[in-house]
Motif scaffolding. Structure first.
Motif, PDB file in Angstrom:
ATOM      1  N   LEU A  70       0.759  -1.126   0.028  1.00  0.00           N
ATOM      2  CA  LEU A  70      -0.102  -0.042  -0.164  1.00  0.00           C
ATOM      3  C   LEU A  70       0.976   1.356  -0.012  1.00  0.00           C
ATOM      4  O   LEU A  70       0.183   2.418  -0.427  1.00  0.00           O
ATOM      5  N   VAL A  71       2.193   1.372   0.598  1.00  0.00           N
ATOM      6  CA  VAL A  71       2.940   2.395   0.432  1.00  0.00           C
ATOM      7  C   VAL A  71       3.398   2.655  -1.065  1.00  0.00           C
ATOM      8  O   VAL A  71       3.307   3.859  -1.440  1.00  0.00           O
ATOM      9  N   GLU A  72       3.410   1.404  -1.975  1.00  0.00           N
ATOM     10  CA  GLU A  72       3.782   1.700  -3.305  1.00  0.00           C
ATOM     11  C   GLU A  72       2.291   2.426  -3.996  1.00  0.00           C
ATOM     12  O   GLU A  72       2.513   3.179  -4.782  1.00  0.00           O
ATOM     13  N   VAL A  73       1.213   2.069  -3.511  1.00  0.00           N
ATOM     14  CA  VAL A  73       0.079   2.498  -4.016  1.00  0.00           C
ATOM     15  C   VAL A  73       0.293   4.238  -3.814  1.00  0.00           C
ATOM     16  O   VAL A  73      -0.132   4.884  -4.506  1.00  0.00           O
ATOM     17  N   ALA A  74       0.475   4.330  -2.462  1.00  0.00           N
ATOM     18  CA  ALA A  74       0.536   6.007  -2.036  1.00  0.00           C
ATOM     19  C   ALA A  74       1.634   6.388  -3.058  1.00  0.00           C
ATOM     20  O   ALA A  74       1.184   7.810  -3.755  1.00  0.00           O
ATOM     21  N   ARG A  75       2.815   5.886  -3.343  1.00  0.00           N
ATOM     22  CA  ARG A  75       3.850   6.581  -4.053  1.00  0.00           C
ATOM     23  C   ARG A  75       3.259   6.785  -5.539  1.00  0.00           C
ATOM     24  O   ARG A  75       3.573   7.941  -6.126  1.00  0.00           O
ATOM     25  N   VAL A  76       2.673   5.721  -6.137  1.00  0.00           N
ATOM     26  CA  VAL A  76       2.298   5.876  -7.357  1.00  0.00           C
ATOM     27  C   VAL A  76       1.002   6.797  -7.718  1.00  0.00           C
ATOM     28  O   VAL A  76       1.289   7.926  -8.686  1.00  0.00           O
ATOM     29  N   THR A  77       0.311   6.910  -6.834  1.00  0.00           N
ATOM     30  CA  THR A  77      -0.968   7.859  -7.017  1.00  0.00           C
ATOM     31  C   THR A  77      -0.540   9.180  -6.583  1.00  0.00           C
ATOM     32  O   THR A  77      -1.040  10.292  -7.405  1.00  0.00           O
ATOM     33  N   ALA A  78       0.480   9.333  -5.793  1.00  0.00           N
ATOM     34  CA  ALA A  78       0.871  10.764  -5.427  1.00  0.00           C
ATOM     35  C   ALA A  78       1.569  11.385  -6.590  1.00  0.00           C
ATOM     36  O   ALA A  78       1.347  12.382  -6.827  1.00  0.00           O
ATOM     37  N   ALA A  79       2.516  10.386  -7.263  1.00  0.00           N
ATOM     38  CA  ALA A  79       3.335  11.173  -8.278  1.00  0.00           C
ATOM     39  C   ALA A  79       2.428  11.545  -9.608  1.00  0.00           C
ATOM     40  O   ALA A  79       2.730  12.310 -10.155  1.00  0.00           O
TER      41      ALA A  79
END
Ligand code: SF4
Ligand code: SF4
Length: 286
Positions: A202-211
């Motif tokens: 889920l941290v990867e989900v945060a990173r990708v969507t924030a980008a």
């Protein structure tokens, strides 16, 4: 008309949660994907979770219901559509509801909550109708993980399963974030924390969507629901949720006050009145 104050949304701005309320108008019964945690069959005023509603409204009924809700609870600042299915599996109903609300209550903020599968053809419409806030539920940005979360996704009349379905959904979701941000719409990402499936991702989900420009993420612990493939999974506790929010918060703001509302939620977040207004909703639905 004066520009709307987009901070008056209690989910996107915690500071306003004690003074600004929201109503979910249940005009969208169908869904275009099947999540392995979702069961929309239970329909009980005592149950509080997404997908549950005391009735389905047609657009004109939703507009009448909105009038009545505002008489009883004038602190409502947001009219949203969050199911009980997906807004863009029911686009005609959703667009017509938003059009009627614009006519009758242009002062309200308009909000939609979607899985993102069907939103792309309607981006210009919803921007023109003054939708200011959109939530997209994205619980994986890797189709291998998505394939464990979604039983199928439907594109028109074609059903896709497994990684193929998850990849198509993801492609639409990421394009939706870009398209919404290009139109100046505030974007929240809801991510369901599913133990043993995606909590390490889920941290990867945060990173990708924030980008891509998403504004805020709402990590929601799975609420295991009867008669679903995830019924036997444990509900993640604070020991799981808090560290995840902390780490993901390095990429994107975190919502910490979500109430996992029903599809017909109404009132302040901390004082839901859907049970009290159930009779009003059912009278409008007749
Ligand atoms: Fe249920 Fe929403 Fe998933 Fe559709 S997108 S299956 S309504 S949780
Ligand atoms: Fe707000 Fe969470 Fe309720 Fe949606 S489910 S209206 S984000 S509190």
């Amino acid at each position: 008309m004066a520009a709307k104050d987009i901070t008056r949304h209690p989910c996107f701005n915690k500071e306003t949660a004690g003074t600004c309320g929201r109503v979910h108008l249940p005009v969208a019964p169908k869904c275009n994907i099947q999540c392995n945690y979702c069961n929309r069959k239970y329909d009980c005023v005592n149950e509080s979770r997404p997908g549950v509603t005391s009735g389905i409204l047609k657009p004109f009924q939703a507009a009448q219901y909105m009038d009545k809700v505002l008489e009883k609870e004038p602190r409502i600042t947001v009219a949203g559509i969050a199911g009980p299915g997906d807004p863009f599996a029911n686009p005609a109903e959703v667009i017509e509801t938003m059009r009627l609300l614009n006519e009758r209550h242009p002062e309200l903020l308009f909000c939609l909550s979607t899985n993102g599968m069907g939103i792309l053809p309607y981006l210009d419409d919803i921007a023109a109708l003054g939708v200011s806030h959109v939530t997209i539920t994205i619980s994986a940005v890797d189709p291998a993980i998505g394939a464990r979360i979604y039983a199928w996704v439907k594109d028109g009349n074609v059903v896709y399963r497994g990684e193929q379905g998850a990849a198509l959904l993801l492609e639409r979701q990421l394009a939706a974030i870009r398209g919404l941000k290009e139109r100046g719409i505030v974007v929240k990402i809801n991510s369901i924390i599913i133990p043993g499936v995606n909590e390490g991702h889920l941290v990867e989900v945060a990173r990708v969507t924030a980008a891509l420009g998403a504004d805020i993420q709402n990590m929601i612990p799975l609420k295991p629901t009867q008669d679903t493939p995830f019924a036997e999974l444990p509900e993640p506790g604070r020991d799981v949720v808090l560290p995840l929010r902390k780490e993901a918060g390095g990429f994107i703001s975190q919502m910490t006050h979500c109430k996992r509302c029903r599809a017909d939620a109404v009132g302040l977040l901390g004082n839901d009145q859907s049970a009290a207004l159930c009779g009003t909703l059912q009278a409008c639905a007749k």
